[in-house]
Design a protein around this motif. Sequence first.
Motif, PDB file in Angstrom:
ATOM      1  N   PHE A  74       0.835  -1.196   0.000  1.00  0.00           N
ATOM      2  CA  PHE A  74       0.000   0.000   0.000  1.00  0.00           C
ATOM      3  C   PHE A  74       0.871   1.246   0.000  1.00  0.00           C
ATOM      4  O   PHE A  74       1.844   1.339   0.742  1.00  0.00           O
ATOM      5  CB  PHE A  74      -0.923   0.001   1.228  1.00  0.00           C
ATOM      6  N   PHE A  75       0.494   2.182  -0.843  1.00  0.00           N
ATOM      7  CA  PHE A  75       1.131   3.491  -0.937  1.00  0.00           C
ATOM      8  C   PHE A  75       0.013   4.500  -0.737  1.00  0.00           C
ATOM      9  O   PHE A  75      -0.558   4.991  -1.710  1.00  0.00           O
ATOM     10  CB  PHE A  75       1.807   3.663  -2.297  1.00  0.00           C
ATOM     11  N   GLY A  76      -0.345   4.738   0.518  1.00  0.00           N
ATOM     12  CA  GLY A  76      -1.526   5.560   0.798  1.00  0.00           C
ATOM     13  C   GLY A  76      -2.744   4.849   0.239  1.00  0.00           C
ATOM     14  O   GLY A  76      -2.952   3.661   0.498  1.00  0.00           O
ATOM     15  N   PRO A  77      -3.531   5.531  -0.595  1.00  0.00           N
ATOM     16  CA  PRO A  77      -4.733   4.906  -1.143  1.00  0.00           C
ATOM     17  C   PRO A  77      -4.470   4.045  -2.384  1.00  0.00           C
ATOM     18  O   PRO A  77      -5.402   3.516  -2.982  1.00  0.00           O
ATOM     19  CB  PRO A  77      -5.616   6.109  -1.505  1.00  0.00           C
ATOM     20  N   ILE A  78      -3.225   3.890  -2.756  1.00  0.00           N
ATOM     21  CA  ILE A  78      -2.860   3.088  -3.929  1.00  0.00           C
ATOM     22  C   ILE A  78      -2.366   1.728  -3.452  1.00  0.00           C
ATOM     23  O   ILE A  78      -1.508   1.641  -2.577  1.00  0.00           O
ATOM     24  CB  ILE A  78      -1.740   3.757  -4.757  1.00  0.00           C
ATOM     25  N   GLN A  79      -2.905   0.670  -4.048  1.00  0.00           N
ATOM     26  CA  GLN A  79      -2.497  -0.694  -3.703  1.00  0.00           C
ATOM     27  C   GLN A  79      -1.878  -1.362  -4.929  1.00  0.00           C
ATOM     28  O   GLN A  79      -2.452  -1.325  -6.021  1.00  0.00           O
ATOM     29  CB  GLN A  79      -3.709  -1.499  -3.237  1.00  0.00           C
ATOM     30  N   TYR A  80      -0.704  -1.950  -4.756  1.00  0.00           N
ATOM     31  CA  TYR A  80      -0.098  -2.814  -5.776  1.00  0.00           C
ATOM     32  C   TYR A  80      -0.377  -4.236  -5.314  1.00  0.00           C
ATOM     33  O   TYR A  80       0.023  -4.630  -4.226  1.00  0.00           O
ATOM     34  CB  TYR A  80       1.416  -2.586  -5.895  1.00  0.00           C
ATOM     35  N   ARG A  81      -1.078  -5.008  -6.127  1.00  0.00           N
ATOM     36  CA  ARG A  81      -1.515  -6.343  -5.730  1.00  0.00           C
ATOM     37  C   ARG A  81      -1.085  -7.356  -6.779  1.00  0.00           C
ATOM     38  O   ARG A  81      -1.437  -7.241  -7.950  1.00  0.00           O
ATOM     39  CB  ARG A  81      -3.028  -6.351  -5.576  1.00  0.00           C
ATOM     40  N   ALA A  82      -0.289  -8.331  -6.362  1.00  0.00           N
ATOM     41  CA  ALA A  82       0.110  -9.440  -7.237  1.00  0.00           C
ATOM     42  C   ALA A  82      -0.804 -10.622  -6.918  1.00  0.00           C
ATOM     43  O   ALA A  82      -0.998 -10.966  -5.746  1.00  0.00           O
ATOM     44  CB  ALA A  82       1.568  -9.813  -7.007  1.00  0.00           C
ATOM     45  N   VAL A  83      -1.364 -11.231  -7.961  1.00  0.00           N
ATOM     46  CA  VAL A  83      -2.387 -12.261  -7.785  1.00  0.00           C
ATOM     47  C   VAL A  83      -2.031 -13.506  -8.582  1.00  0.00           C
ATOM     48  O   VAL A  83      -1.703 -13.422  -9.769  1.00  0.00           O
ATOM     49  CB  VAL A  83      -3.766 -11.751  -8.272  1.00  0.00           C
ATOM     50  N   ALA A  84      -2.146 -14.664  -7.926  1.00  0.00           N
ATOM     51  CA  ALA A  84      -2.070 -15.960  -8.600  1.00  0.00           C
ATOM     52  C   ALA A  84      -3.451 -16.583  -8.493  1.00  0.00           C
ATOM     53  O   ALA A  84      -3.954 -16.799  -7.386  1.00  0.00           O
ATOM     54  CB  ALA A  84      -1.025 -16.859  -7.944  1.00  0.00           C
TER      55      ALA A  84
END
Length: 112
Positions: A74-84
């Motif tokens: 999480f970068f404040g309201p930004i989410q980086y999400r890696a999904v399998a």
Amino acid sequence: MSTIHTRPAFIAGLRALADLLEAHPNIPTPRSTIVHHFVPDAQDAEMRAEINRLAALPGSHIDSENTHYTTSLFFGPIQYRAVAILAESRARHAAHDSYRGCVTPDSPQKDR
């Protein structure tokens, strides 16, 4: 139309968006957003290993919700999400999708 972007182009696009929003405060921004990276389909063990590898880089935690295996930063309201998306979930989706176009609902009757 699908366009494949390079990593530098993606990063430049994020920066250009940030610059635009900063320069034009009258442009609304979303309350939050998620940037997804989907691990290419493979054996579940390989996909989990890739998520584990990605989680170890920044030290994020693993979430094994249902039949997806993920990690997020999480970068404040930004989410980086890696999904399998694991095999069970892909099979369920394929089975559900196999009915596409096979059933056509009746048209609703208009009131007279």
